[in-house]
Design a protein around this motif. Structure first.
Motif, PDB file in Angstrom:
ATOM      1  N   ARG A 116      20.932  33.706  26.476  1.00 24.14           N
ATOM      2  CA  ARG A 116      21.187  34.799  25.541  1.00 24.14           C
ATOM      3  C   ARG A 116      20.128  35.893  25.649  1.00 24.14           C
ATOM      4  O   ARG A 116      19.727  36.497  24.653  1.00 24.14           O
ATOM      5  N   GLY A 117      19.664  36.111  26.853  1.00 23.21           N
ATOM      6  CA  GLY A 117      18.689  37.158  27.100  1.00 23.21           C
ATOM      7  C   GLY A 117      17.260  36.759  26.845  1.00 23.21           C
ATOM      8  O   GLY A 117      16.339  37.545  27.109  1.00 23.21           O
ATOM      9  N   VAL A 118      17.017  35.562  26.322  1.00 22.63           N
ATOM     10  CA  VAL A 118      15.653  35.088  26.053  1.00 22.63           C
ATOM     11  C   VAL A 118      15.127  34.410  27.317  1.00 22.63           C
ATOM     12  O   VAL A 118      15.760  33.494  27.845  1.00 22.63           O
ATOM     13  N   ARG A 119      13.975  34.852  27.794  1.00 25.58           N
ATOM     14  CA  ARG A 119      13.372  34.280  29.010  1.00 25.58           C
ATOM     15  C   ARG A 119      12.524  33.076  28.634  1.00 25.58           C
ATOM     16  O   ARG A 119      11.594  33.168  27.827  1.00 25.58           O
ATOM     17  N   ILE A 120      12.842  31.936  29.255  1.00 24.50           N
ATOM     18  CA  ILE A 120      12.167  30.677  28.964  1.00 24.50           C
ATOM     19  C   ILE A 120      11.565  30.151  30.256  1.00 24.50           C
ATOM     20  O   ILE A 120      12.278  29.957  31.244  1.00 24.50           O
ATOM     21  N   GLY A 121      10.272  29.928  30.269  1.00 24.30           N
ATOM     22  CA  GLY A 121       9.577  29.403  31.436  1.00 24.30           C
ATOM     23  C   GLY A 121       8.977  28.045  31.141  1.00 24.30           C
ATOM     24  O   GLY A 121       8.806  27.653  29.982  1.00 24.30           O
ATOM     25  N   GLY A 122       8.658  27.312  32.205  1.00 27.65           N
ATOM     26  CA  GLY A 122       8.062  25.996  31.995  1.00 27.65           C
ATOM     27  C   GLY A 122       7.337  25.495  33.228  1.00 27.65           C
ATOM     28  O   GLY A 122       7.616  25.921  34.354  1.00 27.65           O
ATOM     29  N   LEU A 123       6.393  24.589  33.001  1.00 22.68           N
ATOM     30  CA  LEU A 123       5.625  23.924  34.053  1.00 22.68           C
ATOM     31  C   LEU A 123       5.609  22.442  33.744  1.00 22.68           C
ATOM     32  O   LEU A 123       5.168  22.031  32.669  1.00 22.68           O
ATOM     33  N   SER A 124       6.095  21.619  34.672  1.00 21.73           N
ATOM     34  CA  SER A 124       6.191  20.181  34.446  1.00 21.73           C
ATOM     35  C   SER A 124       4.916  19.459  34.876  1.00 21.73           C
ATOM     36  O   SER A 124       4.206  19.907  35.773  1.00 21.73           O
ATOM     37  N   GLY A 125       4.659  18.306  34.241  1.00 25.14           N
ATOM     38  CA  GLY A 125       3.545  17.459  34.625  1.00 25.14           C
ATOM     39  C   GLY A 125       2.303  17.687  33.795  1.00 25.14           C
ATOM     40  O   GLY A 125       2.303  18.417  32.809  1.00 25.14           O
ATOM     41  N   ILE A 126       1.211  17.029  34.207  1.00 25.56           N
ATOM     42  CA  ILE A 126      -0.086  17.208  33.562  1.00 25.56           C
ATOM     43  C   ILE A 126      -1.119  17.530  34.634  1.00 25.56           C
ATOM     44  O   ILE A 126      -0.917  17.290  35.815  1.00 25.56           O
ATOM     45  N   PHE A 127      -2.249  18.087  34.206  1.00 28.54           N
ATOM     46  CA  PHE A 127      -3.281  18.540  35.129  1.00 28.54           C
ATOM     47  C   PHE A 127      -4.267  17.429  35.466  1.00 28.54           C
ATOM     48  O   PHE A 127      -4.772  16.743  34.585  1.00 28.54           O
ATOM     49  N   LYS A 128      -4.519  17.262  36.751  1.00 25.49           N
ATOM     50  CA  LYS A 128      -5.608  16.426  37.257  1.00 25.49           C
ATOM     51  C   LYS A 128      -6.182  17.138  38.471  1.00 25.49           C
ATOM     52  O   LYS A 128      -5.478  17.419  39.441  1.00 25.49           O
ATOM     53  N   SER A 129      -7.486  17.397  38.439  1.00 23.80           N
ATOM     54  CA  SER A 129      -8.086  18.249  39.460  1.00 23.80           C
ATOM     55  C   SER A 129      -8.020  17.634  40.853  1.00 23.80           C
ATOM     56  O   SER A 129      -7.914  18.355  41.848  1.00 23.80           O
ATOM     57  N   HIS A 130      -8.049  16.310  40.967  1.00 24.45           N
ATOM     58  CA  HIS A 130      -8.109  15.715  42.293  1.00 24.45           C
ATOM     59  C   HIS A 130      -6.792  15.815  43.047  1.00 24.45           C
ATOM     60  O   HIS A 130      -6.759  15.569  44.256  1.00 24.45           O
ATOM     61  N   ASP A 131      -5.708  16.154  42.356  1.00 23.23           N
ATOM     62  CA  ASP A 131      -4.422  16.358  43.032  1.00 23.23           C
ATOM     63  C   ASP A 131      -3.957  17.802  42.983  1.00 23.23           C
ATOM     64  O   ASP A 131      -2.934  18.150  43.585  1.00 23.23           O
ATOM     65  N   TYR A 132      -4.688  18.641  42.280  1.00 21.97           N
ATOM     66  CA  TYR A 132      -4.217  19.990  41.967  1.00 21.97           C
ATOM     67  C   TYR A 132      -3.951  20.837  43.218  1.00 21.97           C
ATOM     68  O   TYR A 132      -3.003  21.613  43.257  1.00 21.97           O
ATOM     69  N   LYS A 133      -4.762  20.680  44.254  1.00 21.55           N
ATOM     70  CA  LYS A 133      -4.630  21.524  45.442  1.00 21.55           C
ATOM     71  C   LYS A 133      -3.737  20.920  46.522  1.00 21.55           C
ATOM     72  O   LYS A 133      -3.565  21.520  47.582  1.00 21.55           O
TER      73      LYS A 133
END
Length: 567
Positions: A116-133
């Motif tokens: 309905r014209g509303v922009r919805i964004g998302g990011l799945s998962g959780i942050f862990k630095s040793h896998d981030y890159k």
């Protein structure tokens, strides 16, 4: 339109939809959209449960399989992101997003859609630095390392989201943006979750990547979950380019259990003339096309291109021409097709198969999208040649390092103060007590703490301790809808694709309901019901510093009339 926001789902779809129906009947409202903030647990059969990072004693089929098999259909359009308790083998099939069941849409590793014209964004998962890159190299069958690393967010997805230039209305992450607790009632948060004090005081609670996205995207609304507590905050951003400073309203919700604040109704102004169907976002699809060849699904570390003289291109934002090309690829139709299909057999309670092995395959939805837009199915690529890519792209020393159980923790983090590899939780791979779902914090009993979670601060200049109590709960008004930019690609509804009949358009104002049915400013607040049970009487109060663990009791989900008076 009215949007129902839910915290951690944990597979309790029947209970969530029952709660929405209860609210609709009691308050005379109609919910148009449900957003779930992770731990959705789209478990189709016994094999999927073995791809979910939870202890065996907590593996339960729950109710999603009914919606996957067609036995039931979601009564309201449902959009969700992944968390850290997911059937990862299924969600990986739809890494660009897709229908996990009729009327239930997964956002993918990262994504933006429109409703309905509303922009919805998302990011799945959780942050862990040793896998981030690392790339998304995981592929089933998982080992004990990849079973967990598969739900860790990656810098490639954050990089893609940082290419977004057009305004976002709503954004979802499972874990919190780091530091967001400074903009709400921190004392009340620590009263509810005492074991978070060390991480709050040391400044390591939450995701630094999400904080970076919060600063860049500055959406009107940000929803999270993960910590199993309701917490609200208001963050006013610094003004950019002589424009008025933007404000983000943050809300985290609890898990679906009795006497927990797991559901909240938000009224957001939709845009007149917009499609009533769920739509692709042309800017996001253009970004996916532009970044398609940036990273392979390898275990190697990857650094995003920067304006440092070492890269020929570092800006992958979508131009008007690129967005028009996407619209052309889709033949002018941005409606997301209802092309869900079963890829594995659904659970049959009459013929249980506890020894079933996990299954994995490519998903026709992803195959179709990749063919239409010229994208690479990274999941299929990981399955076909991940090992070959690792050999080609890494030295023997790097290969040995990649095969370590925790990944490389010696790689310098792009976050100077990042300490996410440390944890004060029971499980070192989780933020808090993720393996003990049924916790009771010290000095807190279910029956005594109903309705005392953090509430939304009043006004835009509140500090971290200025949130009023539930008895004087206030409300937030979202800013009016932004006019679509002139450069936005045109959209057209598809006449051949049939989503459920749209609900009638509601008020163009936007508000956050806070458990009151009083009228303020001429608008009616929707009251969110809590599940009650007589079984909560006489619960022991735990006085130690360690959360008290209890087993899940399915019987306490019985929905009855809410008899609380919340002012």
């Amino acid at each position: 339109m009215k949007i129902a926001v839910e915290g951690c789902c944990h597979g309790e779809l029947d209970k969530i939809y029952e709660s929405i129906s209860y609210l609709e009947n009691k308050e005379g409202v109609k919910v148009d959209l449900l957003l779930c903030c992770g731990d959705f647990q789209a478990v189709r059969n016994e094999g999927d449960m073995k791809c979910m990072a939870v202890p065996p004693k907590y593996r339960s089929m729950q109710t999603f399989y009914k919606y996957y098999s067609g036995e039931k259909k979601a009564p309201v359009l449902t959009i969700f992101i992944g968390g850290n308790h997911e059937a990862s083998n299924y969600l990986q099939e739809l890494h660009y997003g897709g229908w996990v069941a009729p009327n239930i849409y997964y956002m993918g590793y990262a994504g933006v859609v429109r409703f309905r014209g509303v922009r919805i964004g998302g990011l799945s998962g959780i942050f862990k630095s040793h896998d981030y890159k690392k790339g998304h190299f995981e592929f089933p069958p998982y080992n004990q390392d990849t079973l967990r690393s598969v739900y860790h967010i990656r810098n490639i997805d954050v990089f893609k989201l940082k290419q977004i230039k057009m305004p976002l209305d709503v954004f979802m992450t499972h874990d919190w943006p780091r530091g967001i607790y400074h903009y709400g009632n921190t004392n009340q948060l620590l009263h509810k979750k005492k074991f978070l004090r060390q991480e709050v005081e040391s400044g390591i609670l939450g995701s630094p990547a999400a904080a970076e996205l919060l600063e860049h995207l500055q959406p009107s609304y940000w929803f999270s979950a993960h910590l199993h507590v309701k917490f609200a905050a208001v963050m006013q951003h610094q003004a950019k380019n002589n424009a008025s400073p933007k404000v983000t309203k943050f809300l985290s919700l609890d898990k679906c259990l009795p006497h927990r604040d797991f559901l909240q109704i938000v009224e957001v102004a939709d845009r007149p003339g917009s499609s009533q169907n769920l739509e692709y976002d042309p800017e996001w699809l253009a970004i996916l096309k532009a970044t398609d060849n940036l990273q392979k699904p390898l275990c190697n570390f990857w650094n995003p291109p920067q304006d440092n003289g070492l890269h020929t291109r570092w800006d992958f934002s979508a131009s008007q021409e690129a967005m028009m090309e996407v619209v052309s690829d889709l033949s002018g139709d941005l409606c997301i097709p209802e092309n869900f299909c079963l890829t594995v057999p659904a659970y049959d309670p009459n013929r249980p198969q506890p020894n079933a092995h996990p299954t994995y395959c490519t998903n026709p939805q992803t195959t179709e999208l990749c063919a239409t837009l010229g994208l690479t199915d990274k999941y299929a690529l990981a399955g076909q040649g991940a090992q070959n890519y690792r050999v080609e792209g890494a030295t023997e020393e790097e290969e040995d390092e990649d095969n370590q159980s925790t990944g490389s923790t010696d790689e310098p983090s792009e976050y100077p103060t990042d300490t996410s590899v440390l944890s004060s939780s029971y499980n070192p791979d989780e933020i808090t007590i993720e393996d003990e779902w049924e916790e009771e914090e010290e000095g807190v009993g279910c029956a005594e703490e109903k309705g005392t979670d953090a509430v939304v601060p009043e006004g835009q200049d509140s500090d971290r301790d200025s949130s009023p109590s539930r008895e004087t709960a206030s409300r937030l008004v979202l800013p009016p809808p932004r006019a679509p930019p002139e450069t936005e690609a045109p959209r057209r509804s598809s006449l051949s694709l049939l989503l459920p009949p749209p609900s009638s358009s509601l008020s163009t104002s936007a508000s956050l309901s806070q458990g009151s049915s009083e009228e303020e400013g001429g608008l009616t607040l929707a009251r969110v019901p809590k599940r009650t049970s007589g079984e909560t009487q006489g619960l022991p109060i735990h006085s130690g510093g360690t959360p008290q663990i209890k087993r899940r009791n399915q019987n306490i989900y019985t929905a009855v009339e809410d008899e609380e008076s919340e002012g």
